[in-house]
Design a protein around this motif. Structure first.
Motif, PDB file in Angstrom:
ATOM      1  N   GLU A   1     -64.339  10.525  20.742  1.00 16.80           N
ATOM      2  CA  GLU A   1     -64.077   9.135  21.049  1.00 16.80           C
ATOM      3  C   GLU A   1     -64.765   8.757  22.347  1.00 16.80           C
TER       4      GLU A   1
ATOM      5  N   GLY B   1     -61.423  12.245  17.992  1.00 16.39           N
ATOM      6  CA  GLY B   1     -60.861  11.392  16.960  1.00 16.39           C
ATOM      7  C   GLY B   1     -60.584  12.145  15.676  1.00 16.39           C
ATOM      8  N   PRO B   2     -60.194  11.412  14.618  1.00 15.17           N
ATOM      9  CA  PRO B   2     -59.950  12.043  13.318  1.00 15.17           C
ATOM     10  C   PRO B   2     -61.178  12.797  12.829  1.00 15.17           C
ATOM     11  N   TRP B   3     -60.948  13.864  12.058  1.00 11.90           N
ATOM     12  CA  TRP B   3     -62.057  14.665  11.544  1.00 11.90           C
ATOM     13  C   TRP B   3     -62.880  13.830  10.563  1.00 11.90           C
TER      14      TRP B   3
ATOM     15  N   GLY C   1     -56.578  12.680  14.883  1.00 10.47           N
ATOM     16  CA  GLY C   1     -57.277  13.053  16.100  1.00 10.47           C
ATOM     17  C   GLY C   1     -56.457  14.003  16.955  1.00 10.47           C
TER      18      GLY C   1
ATOM     19  N   SER D   1     -55.666  14.806  20.873  1.00 10.50           N
ATOM     20  CA  SER D   1     -55.784  14.378  22.270  1.00 10.50           C
ATOM     21  C   SER D   1     -55.302  15.442  23.251  1.00 10.50           C
TER      22      SER D   1
ATOM     23  N   TYR E   1     -57.919  20.683  16.743  1.00 14.06           N
ATOM     24  CA  TYR E   1     -57.293  20.471  15.433  1.00 14.06           C
ATOM     25  C   TYR E   1     -56.450  21.672  14.967  1.00 14.06           C
TER      26      TYR E   1
END
Length: 212
Positions: free
Chosen positions: A11, A18-20, A38, A40, A49
């Motif tokens: 991001e 962020g999301p994969w 995501g 953080s 992840y």
């Protein structure tokens, strides 16, 4: 759990990813919620992840053979920072001696990834160390302390730290088989407890740690 993963989408913020993007990777160590929303957390890219339990399990395969112990009689704020440094240098475990409750704020949630053990008093801690065959190395600027850069620092040991101000108790100093200190050059007698912890752990890592 060491399978390669694509470079995650970052991001604009410097905090997390962020999301994969695209098809999700396979593996039980991945957290579906993190993949979807995501990650953080303040973790290295290797663990992006990953489920927290999977991170701890992987760390357990690589931990270094030194432990960290801290006396906790005054709810010292430095304890959390020492736990954070213990995580950074991959200590086997952290031992809290005295009060069971400690100020976690400075740990910045690293205590989730670090094994933390409680001992009600110095005697029980010393008995544990003796049972494990671990020498206790007290860090305090007492009369017979040897500068850490010149001291005998066993690979398997427990590094014992005191509190800001009073330092280690007489009982803790007596339980130790070695006393080390950090050479200082200014006017103050002592150095911040959490800073001392990071310095001594780095010296241990400089001598013994494997490449990351």
């Amino acid at each position: 759990m060491t399978d390669p993963q694509p470079e995650p989408h970052r991001e604009a913020s410097t905090h997390g990813v962020g999301p994969w993007p695209g098809a999700w990777p396979e593996g039980d160590h991945y957290d579906p919620e993190l993949l979807a929303n995501g990650d953080s957390r303040n973790v290295v890219d290797r663990y992006r992840y990953w489920r927290m339990e999977a991170i701890v399990a992987d760390l357990d395969t690589r931990r270094h053979p030194f432990h960290v112990a801290i006396e906790n009689w005054q709810h010292d704020m430095n304890i959390g920072s020492i736990v954070r440094s213990a995580n950074a240098f991959l200590a086997e475990s952290v031992h809290i001696i005295g009060r069971k409750r400690w100020n976690r704020r400075g740990a910045m949630v690293t205590d989730r990834y670090q094994h933390v053990v409680h001992h009600p008093d110095v005697a029980s801690f010393a008995a544990w160390a003796a049972k494990e065959g671990l020498p206790i190395i007290a860090v305090d600027n007492v009369g017979d302390a040897v500068p850490v850069d010149r001291a005998e620092l066993p690979e398997r040991c427990v590094l014992l730290f005191g509190q800001e101000g009073p330092g280690l108790t007489d009982e803790a100093l007596a339980a130790a088989s070695g006393h080390i200190e950090i050479t200082q050059y200014g006017s103050t007698r002592s150095i911040n407890a959490s800073a001392a912890g990071a310095i001594v752990m780095y010296e241990w890592a400089r001598r013994y740690a494997r490449d990351a």
